[in-house]
Motif scaffolding. Sequence first.
Motif, PDB file in Angstrom:
ATOM      1  N   SER A  12       0.819  -1.219   0.000  1.00 28.24           N
ATOM      2  CA  SER A  12       0.000   0.000   0.000  1.00 28.24           C
ATOM      3  C   SER A  12       0.854   1.270   0.000  1.00 28.24           C
ATOM      4  CB  SER A  12      -0.919   0.019   1.222  1.00 28.24           C
ATOM      5  OG  SER A  12      -0.185   0.351   2.404  1.00 28.24           O
ATOM      6  N   GLY A  13       2.161   1.131   0.291  1.00 28.52           N
ATOM      7  CA  GLY A  13       3.054   2.289   0.346  1.00 28.52           C
ATOM      8  C   GLY A  13       3.182   2.905   1.725  1.00 28.52           C
ATOM      9  N   LYS A  14       2.423   2.411   2.689  1.00 28.70           N
ATOM     10  CA  LYS A  14       2.497   2.969   4.046  1.00 28.70           C
ATOM     11  C   LYS A  14       3.768   2.521   4.769  1.00 28.70           C
ATOM     12  CE  LYS A  14      -2.372   3.758   4.574  1.00 28.70           C
ATOM     13  NZ  LYS A  14      -2.292   5.220   4.557  1.00 28.70           N
ATOM     14  N   TRP A  15       4.211   1.288   4.531  1.00 26.93           N
ATOM     15  CA  TRP A  15       5.465   0.772   5.100  1.00 26.93           C
ATOM     16  C   TRP A  15       6.471   0.851   3.965  1.00 26.93           C
ATOM     17  CZ3 TRP A  15       5.167  -3.603   9.163  1.00 26.93           C
ATOM     18  CH2 TRP A  15       6.412  -3.802   9.753  1.00 26.93           C
ATOM     19  N   ARG A  16       7.176   1.975   3.905  1.00 29.05           N
ATOM     20  CA  ARG A  16       8.022   2.291   2.755  1.00 29.05           C
ATOM     21  C   ARG A  16       9.284   1.446   2.667  1.00 29.05           C
ATOM     22  NH1 ARG A  16       9.608   8.494   1.403  1.00 29.05           N
ATOM     23  NH2 ARG A  16       8.150   8.740  -0.304  1.00 29.05           N
ATOM     24  N   HIS A  17       9.946   1.240   3.794  1.00 39.00           N
ATOM     25  CA  HIS A  17      11.207   0.482   3.817  1.00 39.00           C
ATOM     26  C   HIS A  17      11.259  -0.364   5.078  1.00 39.00           C
ATOM     27  CE1 HIS A  17      12.889   2.960   0.604  1.00 39.00           C
ATOM     28  NE2 HIS A  17      12.452   4.018   1.269  1.00 39.00           N
ATOM     29  N   ILE A  18      11.933  -1.516   4.965  1.00 34.37           N
ATOM     30  CA  ILE A  18      12.203  -2.342   6.140  1.00 34.37           C
ATOM     31  C   ILE A  18      13.576  -2.987   5.951  1.00 34.37           C
ATOM     32  CG2 ILE A  18      10.910  -4.287   5.168  1.00 34.37           C
ATOM     33  CD1 ILE A  18      10.241  -5.123   8.086  1.00 34.37           C
ATOM     34  N   TRP A  19      14.400  -2.876   6.992  1.00 33.37           N
ATOM     35  CA  TRP A  19      15.738  -3.469   6.986  1.00 33.37           C
ATOM     36  C   TRP A  19      15.943  -4.250   8.273  1.00 33.37           C
ATOM     37  CZ3 TRP A  19      15.070   1.719   5.731  1.00 33.37           C
ATOM     38  CH2 TRP A  19      15.362   2.070   4.417  1.00 33.37           C
ATOM     39  N   ARG A  20      16.440  -5.454   8.150  1.00 37.64           N
ATOM     40  CA  ARG A  20      16.801  -6.246   9.328  1.00 37.64           C
ATOM     41  C   ARG A  20      18.104  -5.694   9.894  1.00 37.64           C
ATOM     42  NH1 ARG A  20      15.709 -12.076   9.758  1.00 37.64           N
ATOM     43  NH2 ARG A  20      13.782 -11.108  10.439  1.00 37.64           N
ATOM     44  N   ILE A  21      18.241  -5.691  11.198  1.00 38.62           N
ATOM     45  CA  ILE A  21      19.489  -5.299  11.850  1.00 38.62           C
ATOM     46  C   ILE A  21      20.291  -6.580  12.053  1.00 38.62           C
ATOM     47  CG2 ILE A  21      20.528  -4.240  13.887  1.00 38.62           C
ATOM     48  CD1 ILE A  21      17.866  -2.636  14.177  1.00 38.62           C
ATOM     49  N   ALA A  22      21.461  -6.644  11.448  1.00 38.81           N
ATOM     50  CA  ALA A  22      22.269  -7.868  11.461  1.00 38.81           C
ATOM     51  C   ALA A  22      22.548  -8.334  12.882  1.00 38.81           C
ATOM     52  CB  ALA A  22      23.593  -7.640  10.724  1.00 38.81           C
ATOM     53  N   GLY A  23      22.338  -9.625  13.105  1.00 36.16           N
ATOM     54  CA  GLY A  23      22.636 -10.231  14.398  1.00 36.16           C
ATOM     55  C   GLY A  23      21.596  -9.996  15.474  1.00 36.16           C
ATOM     56  N   GLN A  24      20.475  -9.363  15.129  1.00 43.29           N
ATOM     57  CA  GLN A  24      19.436  -9.074  16.117  1.00 43.29           C
ATOM     58  C   GLN A  24      18.078  -9.438  15.536  1.00 43.29           C
ATOM     59  OE1 GLN A  24      19.653  -5.046  17.706  1.00 43.29           O
ATOM     60  NE2 GLN A  24      21.808  -4.939  17.132  1.00 43.29           N
ATOM     61  N   TYR A  25      17.117  -9.706  16.401  1.00 45.53           N
ATOM     62  CA  TYR A  25      15.748  -9.881  15.940  1.00 45.53           C
ATOM     63  C   TYR A  25      15.103  -8.510  16.048  1.00 45.53           C
ATOM     64  CZ  TYR A  25      11.354 -12.369  15.046  1.00 45.53           C
ATOM     65  OH  TYR A  25      10.180 -12.846  14.500  1.00 45.53           O
ATOM     66  N   ALA A  26      15.465  -7.656  15.090  1.00 47.50           N
ATOM     67  CA  ALA A  26      15.058  -6.258  15.100  1.00 47.50           C
ATOM     68  C   ALA A  26      15.090  -5.715  13.683  1.00 47.50           C
ATOM     69  CB  ALA A  26      15.993  -5.447  16.001  1.00 47.50           C
ATOM     70  N   ASN A  27      14.401  -4.598  13.475  1.00 45.84           N
ATOM     71  CA  ASN A  27      14.444  -3.951  12.164  1.00 45.84           C
ATOM     72  C   ASN A  27      14.348  -2.446  12.316  1.00 45.84           C
ATOM     73  OD1 ASN A  27      11.595  -2.856  11.400  1.00 45.84           O
ATOM     74  ND2 ASN A  27      11.163  -4.884  12.234  1.00 45.84           N
ATOM     75  N   TYR A  28      14.831  -1.780  11.265  1.00 45.01           N
ATOM     76  CA  TYR A  28      14.601  -0.360  11.072  1.00 45.01           C
ATOM     77  C   TYR A  28      13.623  -0.238   9.921  1.00 45.01           C
ATOM     78  CZ  TYR A  28      18.684   1.014  13.880  1.00 45.01           C
ATOM     79  OH  TYR A  28      19.571   1.222  14.890  1.00 45.01           O
ATOM     80  N   SER A  29      12.604   0.565  10.093  1.00 50.46           N
ATOM     81  CA  SER A  29      11.600   0.744   9.061  1.00 50.46           C
ATOM     82  C   SER A  29      11.294   2.217   8.873  1.00 50.46           C
ATOM     83  CB  SER A  29      10.313   0.009   9.447  1.00 50.46           C
ATOM     84  OG  SER A  29      10.507  -1.387   9.464  1.00 50.46           O
TER      85      SER A  29
END
Length: 96
Positions: A37-54
């Motif tokens: 839909s374009g609302k979640w523009r980007h998602i990146w996993r943070i290496a070595g963690q169960y986390a993301n930057y979006s």
Amino acid sequence: MLFHVRMDVRIPHDLPAEQAAEILAREKAYSQQLQQSGKWRHIWRIAGQYANYSVFDVKDNAELHEILSGLPLFKFMQIEVTPLLRHPSSIREDDS
């Protein structure tokens, strides 16, 4: 409005595997729908963690809150939100 969001996931070790798998499947479907839909523009996993930057592109704080609280993994997340503004030196017209 653009928002930078960090999501750290902490699924309890005692959560039954089949329940965790079902939640993860719903999470993936929900996040992919928001990306399409374009609302979640980007998602990146943070290496070595169960986390993301979006990066989210939404109308306002209330819409972002509604989206984040609708995440199936929401109750297992620590979330940090930073509002973003277009930098005056940006050459990209779609950085609104």
